[in-house]
Design a protein around this motif. Structure first.
Motif, PDB file in Angstrom:
ATOM      1  N   MET A  19       0.754  -1.218   0.046  1.00 17.88           N
ATOM      2  CA  MET A  19      -0.026   0.101  -0.122  1.00 17.88           C
ATOM      3  C   MET A  19       0.878   1.308   0.079  1.00 17.88           C
ATOM      4  O   MET A  19       1.915   1.356   0.916  1.00 17.88           O
ATOM      5  N   GLU A  20       0.562   2.315  -0.794  1.00 12.92           N
ATOM      6  CA  GLU A  20       1.295   3.475  -0.829  1.00 12.92           C
ATOM      7  C   GLU A  20       0.830   4.423   0.392  1.00 12.92           C
ATOM      8  O   GLU A  20      -0.411   4.745   0.242  1.00 12.92           O
ATOM      9  N   LEU A  21       1.898   4.679   0.986  1.00 12.36           N
ATOM     10  CA  LEU A  21       1.648   5.789   2.083  1.00 12.36           C
ATOM     11  C   LEU A  21       2.369   6.915   1.987  1.00 12.36           C
ATOM     12  O   LEU A  21       3.562   6.895   1.649  1.00 12.36           O
ATOM     13  N   LYS A  22       1.656   8.093   2.236  1.00  9.97           N
ATOM     14  CA  LYS A  22       2.562   9.242   2.267  1.00  9.97           C
ATOM     15  C   LYS A  22       3.216   9.691   3.389  1.00  9.97           C
ATOM     16  O   LYS A  22       4.350   9.911   3.166  1.00  9.97           O
ATOM     17  N   TYR A  23       2.993   8.885   4.496  1.00  7.29           N
ATOM     18  CA  TYR A  23       3.869   9.127   5.547  1.00  7.29           C
ATOM     19  C   TYR A  23       3.834   7.830   6.219  1.00  7.29           C
ATOM     20  O   TYR A  23       3.250   6.892   6.352  1.00  7.29           O
ATOM     21  N   ARG A  24       5.305   7.471   6.301  1.00 10.79           N
ATOM     22  CA  ARG A  24       5.938   6.105   6.763  1.00 10.79           C
ATOM     23  C   ARG A  24       6.076   6.122   8.512  1.00 10.79           C
ATOM     24  O   ARG A  24       5.777   5.104   8.867  1.00 10.79           O
ATOM     25  N   ARG A  25       6.233   7.331   8.949  1.00  9.76           N
ATOM     26  CA  ARG A  25       6.297   7.166  10.531  1.00  9.76           C
ATOM     27  C   ARG A  25       5.778   8.339  10.970  1.00  9.76           C
ATOM     28  O   ARG A  25       5.824   9.471  10.605  1.00  9.76           O
ATOM     29  N   VAL A  26       4.771   8.133  11.817  1.00  6.15           N
ATOM     30  CA  VAL A  26       3.918   9.206  12.500  1.00  6.15           C
ATOM     31  C   VAL A  26       3.855   9.102  13.958  1.00  6.15           C
ATOM     32  O   VAL A  26       4.110   8.176  14.561  1.00  6.15           O
ATOM     33  N   LEU A  27       3.625  10.548  14.623  1.00  2.00           N
ATOM     34  CA  LEU A  27       3.190  10.554  15.913  1.00  2.00           C
ATOM     35  C   LEU A  27       1.972  10.813  16.149  1.00  2.00           C
ATOM     36  O   LEU A  27       1.485  11.864  15.650  1.00  2.00           O
ATOM     37  N   LEU A  28       1.086  10.109  16.954  1.00  2.00           N
ATOM     38  CA  LEU A  28      -0.105  10.247  17.053  1.00  2.00           C
ATOM     39  C   LEU A  28      -0.479  10.883  18.418  1.00  2.00           C
ATOM     40  O   LEU A  28       0.007  10.098  19.610  1.00  2.00           O
ATOM     41  N   LYS A  29      -1.054  11.816  18.497  1.00  2.00           N
ATOM     42  CA  LYS A  29      -1.443  12.684  19.970  1.00  2.00           C
ATOM     43  C   LYS A  29      -2.768  12.463  20.243  1.00  2.00           C
ATOM     44  O   LYS A  29      -3.821  12.744  19.764  1.00  2.00           O
ATOM     45  N   LEU A  30      -3.008  11.815  21.537  1.00  2.00           N
ATOM     46  CA  LEU A  30      -4.294  11.545  22.009  1.00  2.00           C
ATOM     47  C   LEU A  30      -4.591  12.537  23.115  1.00  2.00           C
ATOM     48  O   LEU A  30      -3.641  12.466  23.946  1.00  2.00           O
ATOM     49  N   SER A  31      -5.694  12.730  23.405  1.00  2.00           N
ATOM     50  CA  SER A  31      -5.905  13.473  24.781  1.00  2.00           C
ATOM     51  C   SER A  31      -6.199  12.432  25.691  1.00  2.00           C
ATOM     52  O   SER A  31      -6.848  11.273  25.481  1.00  2.00           O
ATOM     53  N   GLY A  32      -6.024  12.573  27.002  1.00  2.00           N
ATOM     54  CA  GLY A  32      -6.569  11.638  28.087  1.00  2.00           C
ATOM     55  C   GLY A  32      -7.989  11.612  28.228  1.00  2.00           C
ATOM     56  O   GLY A  32      -8.319  10.329  28.222  1.00  2.00           O
ATOM     57  N   GLU A  33      -8.843  12.728  27.887  1.00  2.00           N
ATOM     58  CA  GLU A  33     -10.007  12.289  27.895  1.00  2.00           C
ATOM     59  C   GLU A  33     -10.570  11.512  26.860  1.00  2.00           C
ATOM     60  O   GLU A  33     -11.754  10.868  26.971  1.00  2.00           O
TER      61      GLU A  33
ATOM     62  N   ILE B 277      -0.051  13.788  14.028  1.00  2.00           N
ATOM     63  CA  ILE B 277      -1.575  13.541  13.699  1.00  2.00           C
ATOM     64  C   ILE B 277      -1.972  13.679  15.080  1.00  2.00           C
ATOM     65  O   ILE B 277      -1.914  12.903  16.153  1.00  2.00           O
ATOM     66  N   LYS B 278      -3.126  14.803  15.160  1.00  2.00           N
ATOM     67  CA  LYS B 278      -3.649  15.136  16.605  1.00  2.00           C
ATOM     68  C   LYS B 278      -5.182  14.647  16.382  1.00  2.00           C
ATOM     69  O   LYS B 278      -5.986  15.179  15.539  1.00  2.00           O
ATOM     70  N   ALA B 279      -5.514  13.373  16.976  1.00  2.00           N
ATOM     71  CA  ALA B 279      -6.714  13.059  16.559  1.00  2.00           C
ATOM     72  C   ALA B 279      -7.760  13.363  17.784  1.00  2.00           C
ATOM     73  O   ALA B 279      -7.439  13.516  19.003  1.00  2.00           O
ATOM     74  N   THR B 280      -8.776  13.920  17.373  1.00  2.00           N
ATOM     75  CA  THR B 280      -9.705  14.804  18.300  1.00  2.00           C
ATOM     76  C   THR B 280     -11.262  14.264  18.174  1.00  2.00           C
ATOM     77  O   THR B 280     -11.608  13.223  17.391  1.00  2.00           O
ATOM     78  N   LYS B 281     -12.437  14.819  18.745  1.00  2.00           N
ATOM     79  CA  LYS B 281     -13.536  14.707  18.627  1.00  2.00           C
ATOM     80  C   LYS B 281     -14.331  15.140  17.444  1.00  2.00           C
ATOM     81  O   LYS B 281     -15.246  14.695  16.908  1.00  2.00           O
TER      82      LYS B 281
END
Length: 239
Positions: A1-15, A158-162
């Motif tokens: 699979m072709e990926l644009k980003y090979r290594r990522v940091l994912l930021k999640l809130s504690g909530e 990547i900051k994943a939010t609601k």
């Protein structure tokens, strides 16, 4: 699979781990969050995680009520370790090898954060969960995410939010809120959009590290990794 980003940091809130309870750790919510992470891992991406501690203890609130800020922040750092262990447990139950590396040494339960060791774990396909903040008071987990993302040579944060991106005001309260597709760091700081704290954004801007804010559930994390146009991207300058 072709990926644009090979290594990522994912930021999640504690909530994000508390679910509807808003406090504590909800196992079903942790399972769902790890399911989203697992989908991304199955694409072949290398991933580091930084998880906040606000579902257990948020240092700024007690310090505003008289507790010493440094003590409150250290308590918040310990909360991030609890969240990291919960996510580690669930990810490994789902078949993904994981290591927790803490900026505060706790050799009985996790490894110390050593940059070269963390890089080696990533190269071996292990998820690296960075716990304990930066190890210093007065810095948020947003700043931790910026710092670790650069230390670990990630392609993007990547900051994943609601919500599904950055808005000019809270889209939950205001139906006419405008979503931004692209922003640069100066715009975020000038508008005070509050996605990350100013220290984190200044650090990212100075090192030209891109950030995408997207929805946590529904597959948006995978779409970002593929390079699809989802969420809001924050970069230093537009091409």
């Amino acid at each position: 699979m072709e990926l644009k980003y090979r290594r990522v940091l994912l930021k999640l809130s504690g909530e994000a781990l508390a679910g509807e309870n808003r406090i504590g750790i909800d196992p079903e919510t942790v399972r769902d969050v790890c399911g989203e992470i697992g989908q991304a891992l199955e694409m072949g991406v290398e991933m580091a995680l930084v998880i906040g501690g606000g579902n257990i203890f948020r240092g700024l609130q007690p310090s505003a009520r008289g507790m010493a800020r440094a003590n409150a922040d250290y308590m918040g750092m310990l909360a991030t370790v609890l969240n990291a262990l919960a996510v580690q447990d669930m990810l490994e139950k789902q078949g993904h090898p994981t290591r927790v590396l803490s900026a505060i040494r706790m050799q009985e339960i996790c490894e110390p954060f050593i940059r070269r060791r963390a890089l080696r774990h990533l190269e071996k396909g292990r998820v690296v969960i960075c716990a304990g903040g930066t190890g210093n008071p007065y810095f948020t987990t947003d700043t931790t995410a910026a710092l670790r993302g650069m230390e670990l040579k990630c392609d993007i944060i990547i900051k994943a939010t609601k919500v599904d991106g950055i808005y000019d005001k809270d889209p939950v309260k205001y139906p006419d809120a405008h979503k931004f597709g692209r922003l640069n760091y100066d715009e975020v700081l000038e508008r005070r959009l509050g996605v990350m704290d100013s220290t984190a954004f200044a650090l990212l801007r100075d090192n030209n590290m891109p950030v995408v804010v997207c929805k946590m559930f529904g597959g948006d994390i995978c779409r970002v990794i593929e390079g699809k146009d989802v969420g809001t991207i924050v970069i230093k300058a537009f091409a």
